[in-house]
Design a protein around this motif. Structure first.
Motif, PDB file in Angstrom:
ATOM      1  N   LYS A 100       0.821  -1.208   0.000  1.00 27.90           N
ATOM      2  CA  LYS A 100       0.000   0.000   0.000  1.00 27.90           C
ATOM      3  C   LYS A 100       0.859   1.264   0.000  1.00 27.90           C
ATOM      4  N   THR A 101       1.809   1.328   0.894  1.00 29.97           N
ATOM      5  CA  THR A 101       2.643   2.536   0.993  1.00 29.97           C
ATOM      6  C   THR A 101       4.093   2.143   1.246  1.00 29.97           C
ATOM      7  N   ILE A 102       5.000   3.027   0.762  1.00 31.50           N
ATOM      8  CA  ILE A 102       6.431   2.912   1.066  1.00 31.50           C
ATOM      9  C   ILE A 102       6.900   4.312   1.458  1.00 31.50           C
ATOM     10  N   GLN A 103       7.554   4.419   2.603  1.00 28.97           N
ATOM     11  CA  GLN A 103       8.064   5.713   3.071  1.00 28.97           C
ATOM     12  C   GLN A 103       9.523   5.549   3.468  1.00 28.97           C
ATOM     13  N   ARG A 104      10.303   6.540   3.063  1.00 25.90           N
ATOM     14  CA  ARG A 104      11.738   6.514   3.370  1.00 25.90           C
ATOM     15  C   ARG A 104      11.987   7.367   4.607  1.00 25.90           C
ATOM     16  N   GLU A 105      12.804   6.822   5.520  1.00 28.67           N
ATOM     17  CA  GLU A 105      13.197   7.549   6.716  1.00 28.67           C
ATOM     18  C   GLU A 105      14.720   7.560   6.788  1.00 28.67           C
ATOM     19  N   ASN A 106      15.271   8.688   7.097  1.00 26.05           N
ATOM     20  CA  ASN A 106      16.721   8.805   7.312  1.00 26.05           C
ATOM     21  C   ASN A 106      16.979   8.884   8.802  1.00 26.05           C
ATOM     22  N   LEU A 107      17.802   7.975   9.277  1.00 31.31           N
ATOM     23  CA  LEU A 107      18.141   7.939  10.697  1.00 31.31           C
ATOM     24  C   LEU A 107      19.642   8.123  10.859  1.00 31.31           C
ATOM     25  N   ASN A 108      20.023   8.765  11.902  1.00 29.72           N
ATOM     26  CA  ASN A 108      21.450   8.930  12.216  1.00 29.72           C
ATOM     27  C   ASN A 108      21.888   7.740  13.058  1.00 29.72           C
ATOM     28  N   ASN A 109      23.031   7.181  12.660  1.00 24.87           N
ATOM     29  CA  ASN A 109      23.545   6.056  13.441  1.00 24.87           C
ATOM     30  C   ASN A 109      24.548   6.560  14.468  1.00 24.87           C
ATOM     31  N   ALA A 110      25.109   5.687  15.252  1.00 28.73           N
ATOM     32  CA  ALA A 110      26.029   6.057  16.339  1.00 28.73           C
ATOM     33  C   ALA A 110      27.339   6.626  15.821  1.00 28.73           C
ATOM     34  N   GLU A 111      27.735   6.299  14.610  1.00 30.93           N
ATOM     35  CA  GLU A 111      28.996   6.782  14.067  1.00 30.93           C
ATOM     36  C   GLU A 111      28.854   8.144  13.396  1.00 30.93           C
ATOM     37  N   GLY A 112      27.669   8.688  13.393  1.00 31.84           N
ATOM     38  CA  GLY A 112      27.455  10.009  12.802  1.00 31.84           C
ATOM     39  C   GLY A 112      27.011   9.945  11.360  1.00 31.84           C
ATOM     40  N   GLY A 113      26.873   8.768  10.837  1.00 32.33           N
ATOM     41  CA  GLY A 113      26.406   8.621   9.459  1.00 32.33           C
ATOM     42  C   GLY A 113      24.885   8.546   9.396  1.00 32.33           C
ATOM     43  N   SER A 114      24.397   8.497   8.200  1.00 32.27           N
ATOM     44  CA  SER A 114      22.956   8.435   7.968  1.00 32.27           C
ATOM     45  C   SER A 114      22.594   7.064   7.403  1.00 32.27           C
ATOM     46  N   VAL A 115      21.540   6.519   7.909  1.00 33.06           N
ATOM     47  CA  VAL A 115      21.040   5.216   7.451  1.00 33.06           C
ATOM     48  C   VAL A 115      19.619   5.423   6.966  1.00 33.06           C
ATOM     49  N   SER A 116      19.331   4.871   5.788  1.00 30.50           N
ATOM     50  CA  SER A 116      17.969   4.965   5.250  1.00 30.50           C
ATOM     51  C   SER A 116      17.191   3.701   5.629  1.00 30.50           C
ATOM     52  N   LEU A 117      15.994   3.910   6.164  1.00 32.94           N
ATOM     53  CA  LEU A 117      15.061   2.817   6.437  1.00 32.94           C
ATOM     54  C   LEU A 117      13.812   3.067   5.614  1.00 32.94           C
ATOM     55  N   TYR A 118      13.273   2.009   5.104  1.00 28.02           N
ATOM     56  CA  TYR A 118      12.056   2.112   4.309  1.00 28.02           C
ATOM     57  C   TYR A 118      10.921   1.455   5.097  1.00 28.02           C
ATOM     58  N   GLY A 119       9.914   2.273   5.414  1.00 21.41           N
ATOM     59  CA  GLY A 119       8.712   1.745   6.073  1.00 21.41           C
ATOM     60  C   GLY A 119       7.702   1.368   5.012  1.00 21.41           C
ATOM     61  N   PHE A 120       7.018   0.287   5.225  1.00 20.26           N
ATOM     62  CA  PHE A 120       6.037  -0.162   4.226  1.00 20.26           C
ATOM     63  C   PHE A 120       4.791  -0.668   4.941  1.00 20.26           C
ATOM     64  N   THR A 121       3.712  -0.632   4.201  1.00 18.87           N
ATOM     65  CA  THR A 121       2.437  -1.205   4.647  1.00 18.87           C
ATOM     66  C   THR A 121       1.950  -2.102   3.520  1.00 18.87           C
ATOM     67  N   MET A 122       1.705  -3.340   3.835  1.00 21.40           N
ATOM     68  CA  MET A 122       1.197  -4.257   2.814  1.00 21.40           C
ATOM     69  C   MET A 122      -0.020  -4.997   3.357  1.00 21.40           C
ATOM     70  N   THR A 123      -0.882  -5.377   2.423  1.00 25.03           N
ATOM     71  CA  THR A 123      -2.064  -6.170   2.756  1.00 25.03           C
ATOM     72  C   THR A 123      -1.857  -7.565   2.201  1.00 25.03           C
ATOM     73  N   LEU A 124      -2.037  -8.554   3.043  1.00 22.42           N
ATOM     74  CA  LEU A 124      -1.880  -9.953   2.638  1.00 22.42           C
ATOM     75  C   LEU A 124      -3.218 -10.662   2.795  1.00 22.42           C
ATOM     76  N   ASN A 125      -3.646 -11.305   1.729  1.00 21.89           N
ATOM     77  CA  ASN A 125      -4.909 -12.053   1.752  1.00 21.89           C
ATOM     78  C   ASN A 125      -4.623 -13.524   2.017  1.00 21.89           C
ATOM     79  N   PHE A 126      -5.535 -14.170   2.709  1.00 23.60           N
ATOM     80  CA  PHE A 126      -5.397 -15.601   2.991  1.00 23.60           C
ATOM     81  C   PHE A 126      -6.765 -16.254   2.915  1.00 23.60           C
ATOM     82  N   ASN A 127      -6.769 -17.555   2.862  1.00 21.09           N
ATOM     83  CA  ASN A 127      -8.003 -18.323   2.805  1.00 21.09           C
ATOM     84  C   ASN A 127      -8.375 -18.738   4.227  1.00 21.09           C
ATOM     85  N   ASN A 128      -9.555 -18.307   4.684  1.00 24.12           N
ATOM     86  CA  ASN A 128     -10.006 -18.640   6.037  1.00 24.12           C
ATOM     87  C   ASN A 128     -10.105 -20.142   6.259  1.00 24.12           C
TER      88      ASN A 128
END
Length: 196
Positions: free
Chosen positions: A160-188
Motif C-alpha cells: 500500500k505505501t512505502i516511506q523513506r526515513e533517514n536515521l542517524n547512526n552512532a557513528e554520525g552517518g545516515s542510514v535509510s530505512l524504508y517503512g512499508f504497509t502491505m495487505t496480505l490475503n489468505f483463505n479462512n
C-alpha cells in the motif's frame, strides 16, 4: 273321627298372622340388606374420598417437584446449548498460528515488523514493517505470496505505501530505512481448526 272346625274364621286369622309375620321378616331383611348396602357404599365412598385426597396431595407434591426440576432442566438445557456453541466455536475458530509462522518463516532476515492488524471477520491482514533495502519490500511480498513451488497460507498481497526515513547512526552517518504497509490475503478455510 273327623274333626269339625267350629270357628272357621280363626284359621284365616292364623294364616293372616303368619303371612304378616313373613312380610315383616321379609321387610326387615330388605331393610337390613339395604342398610348393609348403604353402609358398604358409605365406607367405599369414604375410602375413595380418602384415596382421592391422598392422590391430590401427591399431585401437589409432584407438581412442586416438576416445577423445581423444570428450573433445573431449563438450566441444563441452557448449559448444553452453551456447550454446543462453545464446541462449534472451537471447531470453527481461526488459528492465527499458521499466519504468524509463515510471516516468521518467509520474511527476509533484516525486515522488522512494527504492526500486524487482523480480524476474524476479514480474510486479510495489514502488516507494517521496516527494512534497510527497498528491494527487500518486493522480496518480502514475493516470499509471502503462494506459488506453485512455494506453499504458504497467503493467496495474494499488495504493497500500500512505502516511506523513506533517514536515521542517524552512532557513528554520525545516515542510514535509510524504508517503512512499508502491505495487505496480505489468505483463505479462512486453510486456517480453521479442521484444516490444521
Amino acid at each position: 273321627m273327623s274333626s269339625i272346625n267350629l270357628a272357621p274364621g280363626n284359621q284365616y286369622i292364623i294364616v293372616a298372622r303368619k303371612r304378616r309375620i313373613r312380610l315383616y321378616v321379609i321387610a326387615i331383611a330388605i331393610i337390613v340388606i339395604f342398610g348393609i348396602g348403604a353402609l358398604v357404599l358409605f365406607v367405599y365412598t369414604r375410602t375413595l374420598q380418602a384415596s382421592s385426597d391422598g392422590i391430590k396431595a401427591q399431585l401437589v407434591i409432584t407438581e412442586k417437584k416438576i416445577q423445581s426440576l423444570h428450573d433445573e432442566a431449563l438450566r441444563i438445557a441452557l448449559f448444553e446449548q452453551r456447550l454446543e456453541d462453545v464446541s462449534k466455536l472451537l471447531d470453527n475458530h481461526i488459528s492465527w498460528e499458521k499466519i504468524f509462522a509463515d510471516l516468521e518463516r518467509l520474511l527476509p532476515a533484516d525486515t522488522v515488523l512494527t504492526k500486524v492488524s487482523a480480524g476474524s471477520e476479514s480474510n486479510s491482514i495489514i502488516v507494517d514493517g521496516k527494512t534497510q533495502n527497498i528491494d527487500q519490500i518486493a522480496l518480502t511480498l514475493a516470499s509471502l505470496v503462494r506459488d506453485v513451488n512455494h506453499p504458504t497460507v497467503f493467496t495474494a498481497g499488495t504493497v500500500k505505501t512505502i516511506q523513506r526515513e533517514n536515521l542517524n547512526n552512532a557513528e554520525g552517518g545516515s542510514v535509510s530505512l524504508y517503512g512499508f504497509t502491505m495487505t496480505l490475503n489468505f483463505n479462512n478455510d486453510a486456517l480453521s481448526k479442521s484444516a490444521l
